[in-house]
Scaffold this motif. Structure first.
Motif, PDB file in Angstrom:
ATOM      1  N   LYS A 160       0.838  -1.188   0.000  1.00 26.87           N
ATOM      2  CA  LYS A 160       0.000   0.000   0.000  1.00 26.87           C
ATOM      3  C   LYS A 160       0.880   1.246   0.000  1.00 26.87           C
ATOM      4  CE  LYS A 160      -3.938  -2.112   2.353  1.00 26.87           C
ATOM      5  NZ  LYS A 160      -4.956  -1.964   3.422  1.00 26.87           N
ATOM      6  N   GLU A 161       0.252   2.384  -0.298  1.00 29.06           N
ATOM      7  CA  GLU A 161       0.995   3.631  -0.393  1.00 29.06           C
ATOM      8  C   GLU A 161       1.657   4.017   0.926  1.00 29.06           C
ATOM      9  OE1 GLU A 161      -2.228   3.793  -3.559  1.00 29.06           O
ATOM     10  OE2 GLU A 161      -2.046   3.075  -1.497  1.00 29.06           O
ATOM     11  N   THR A 162       1.143   3.498   2.026  1.00 25.50           N
ATOM     12  CA  THR A 162       1.689   3.805   3.349  1.00 25.50           C
ATOM     13  C   THR A 162       2.833   2.880   3.756  1.00 25.50           C
ATOM     14  OG1 THR A 162      -0.104   2.439   4.239  1.00 25.50           O
ATOM     15  CG2 THR A 162      -0.430   4.830   4.249  1.00 25.50           C
ATOM     16  N   ASP A 163       3.129   1.864   2.944  1.00 23.53           N
ATOM     17  CA  ASP A 163       4.158   0.889   3.295  1.00 23.53           C
ATOM     18  C   ASP A 163       5.571   1.430   3.069  1.00 23.53           C
ATOM     19  OD1 ASP A 163       2.604  -1.218   4.316  1.00 23.53           O
ATOM     20  OD2 ASP A 163       2.096  -1.901   2.294  1.00 23.53           O
ATOM     21  N   LYS A 164       6.520   0.728   3.663  1.00 20.12           N
ATOM     22  CA  LYS A 164       7.917   1.149   3.631  1.00 20.12           C
ATOM     23  C   LYS A 164       8.481   1.115   2.207  1.00 20.12           C
ATOM     24  CE  LYS A 164      12.419   0.083   5.725  1.00 20.12           C
ATOM     25  NZ  LYS A 164      13.165  -0.810   6.638  1.00 20.12           N
ATOM     26  N   THR A 165       9.305   2.096   1.903  1.00 23.10           N
ATOM     27  CA  THR A 165       9.988   2.119   0.605  1.00 23.10           C
ATOM     28  C   THR A 165      11.416   1.598   0.767  1.00 23.10           C
ATOM     29  OG1 THR A 165      10.632   4.425   0.957  1.00 23.10           O
ATOM     30  CG2 THR A 165       8.648   4.016  -0.353  1.00 23.10           C
ATOM     31  N   LYS A 166      11.845   0.839  -0.232  1.00 28.35           N
ATOM     32  CA  LYS A 166      13.226   0.356  -0.311  1.00 28.35           C
ATOM     33  C   LYS A 166      13.451  -0.064  -1.763  1.00 28.35           C
ATOM     34  CE  LYS A 166      16.620  -2.813   1.720  1.00 28.35           C
ATOM     35  NZ  LYS A 166      16.833  -3.985   2.603  1.00 28.35           N
TER      36      LYS A 166
END
Length: 393
Positions: A160-166
């Motif tokens: 989801k858009e709120t999840d962590k980016t990596k």
């Protein structure tokens, strides 16, 4: 309703007429790229814009444009310019009447995989920032930045858009940097969309590469082997729906961003992905049905061993396929090969799930996908489009 010059009829998700308003003027940066041209086609078919300008470094004659793009991407709409250069950007945004563009879509940037960091910094990150700052200075109503789903930390559970980016691709690293830097530009009316793998007619990326590989293995009468497992997620979205989603994003923003929760942040951010939960198993099934060749997955153990020497594995596959593909083209008397190729990029052979949750976009904007999953019929249409262009042996 009869067409009114300079006006458009806004519709609800169900297609009901709402009101007539002046049609927006539209600037598409990277307008001759794969997504840019389909956005231009969508605007042309729906008579959605009062004026359209397509900016690209590449001339239309060199962009492998199919006949249906002749009018949407006509010379009178086109401007050749490099929007990543400070000295070009004023000309890109200038209009004869002196007014600002209403909607600006940044479909530009480096689309090749496995490039050096400096290439992505100059051609993607710098382009986004220069164009975004100019859009803010000019008072553009909405600036839509195209990003990619590979910015998330990979997981088989839809992100989801709120999840962590990596980011797990070099290109994605610079896409995320562009998102973050654009959000700091004062006065920029920014919306960001993160795309799954985009496919469709005339596509030359990822799914198209798999089809070219399958055609070559069919010619060689050999089995096509996939790295990792059938469950590896490689989520997709059709370019037709991408064009529609981009327009819906801009229109929704311009109409007041109804349904946006400020707790989500000041910049609207949406995942754009179909409902098919596309995996390697999806692609394998379609290849079986179309090409009637044996396929298999090498599994995690052998994939782990291969990953230790991935350069060698990729070189071997490319060496095995590129020569026969050239032979196929020659046998079919294809003297001007198009952008299609079975060449496999190492960056794409990662054991990383591209799995996205696109529910926010549909719930907030009312958007509905017209091609909800990648099925055999859509891939057949892709191959037929290659045949029309004389790209397919």
């Amino acid at each position: 309703m009869a067409d009114v010059v300079g006006q458009t009829v806004h519709t609800t998700a169900s297609g009901d007429n709402v009101d007539a308003q002046p049609r927006p003027s539209v600037l598409i940066i990277g307008g001759l790229g794969y997504i840019g041209r389909f956005l231009a086609l969508h605007l042309h078919k729906g008579k959605l814009a009062s004026e359209v300008r397509l900016v690209d470094k590449v001339l239309p004659q060199l962009a492998w444009l199919a006949p249906e793009f002749d009018e949407p991407c006509s010379q009178d709409k086109f401007m050749q310019a490099d929007a990543s250069r400070e000295q070009s950007i004023a000309r890109v945004f200038d209009r004869a009447d002196g007014k600002p563009w209403d909607y600006v879509f940044n479909c530009g940037g480096e689309t090749r995989y496995s490039q050096d960091d400096e290439v992505y910094r100059l051609r993607s990150l710098q382009l986004s920032l220069i164009a975004g700052k100019e859009a803010a200075k000019r008072g553009v109503k909405v600036f839509v930045e195209l990003s990619m789903g590979m910015v998330y930390k990979a997981d088989s559970v839809p992100r989801k858009e709120t999840d962590k980016t990596k980011p797990w691709m070099r290109m994605a690293t610079y896409k995320l940097m562009a998102e973050e830097e654009l959000a700091k530009v004062e006065g920029l009316n920014l919306a960001v969309v993160r795309l799954a793998h985009v496919y469709g007619e005339y596509s030359s990326k990822y799914i198209a590469t798999a089809m070219a590989m399958a055609r070559t293995y069919q010619h060689l009468e050999k089995e096509m082997k996939f790295m990792y497992t059938k469950d590896l997620k490689i989520n997709t979205v059709h370019v037709h729906d991408v064009a529609r989603a981009l327009w819906r994003t801009a229109e929704w923003f311009d109409q007041g961003k109804l349904g946006w929760d400020s707790a989500w942040g000041s910049v609207p951010l949406f995942n754009i992905v179909d409902h098919g939960h596309t995996s390697q198993g999806t692609v394998e099934k379609i290849i079986n049905e179309i090409f009637n060749i044996p396929t298999s997955f090498v599994g995690q153990l052998l994939s782990t061993l291969a990953r230790l020497n991935l350069d060698h594995v990729v070189d071997d596959v490319n060496d095995e396929l590129l020569g026969p593909w050239a032979d196929l083209l020659a046998s079919a008397n294809i003297q001007r090969p198009g952008p299609l190729s079975p060449f496999m990029e190492k960056e794409l052979l990662k054991d990383m799930d591209l799995s996205l949750d696109g529910s926010r976009f549909e719930e907030v904007t009312g958007f509905r996908y017209e091609i909800p999953e990648m099925a055999k019929a859509e891939v057949v249409k892709m191959i037929e489009s290659y045949r029309r262009m004389n790209w397919w042996p």
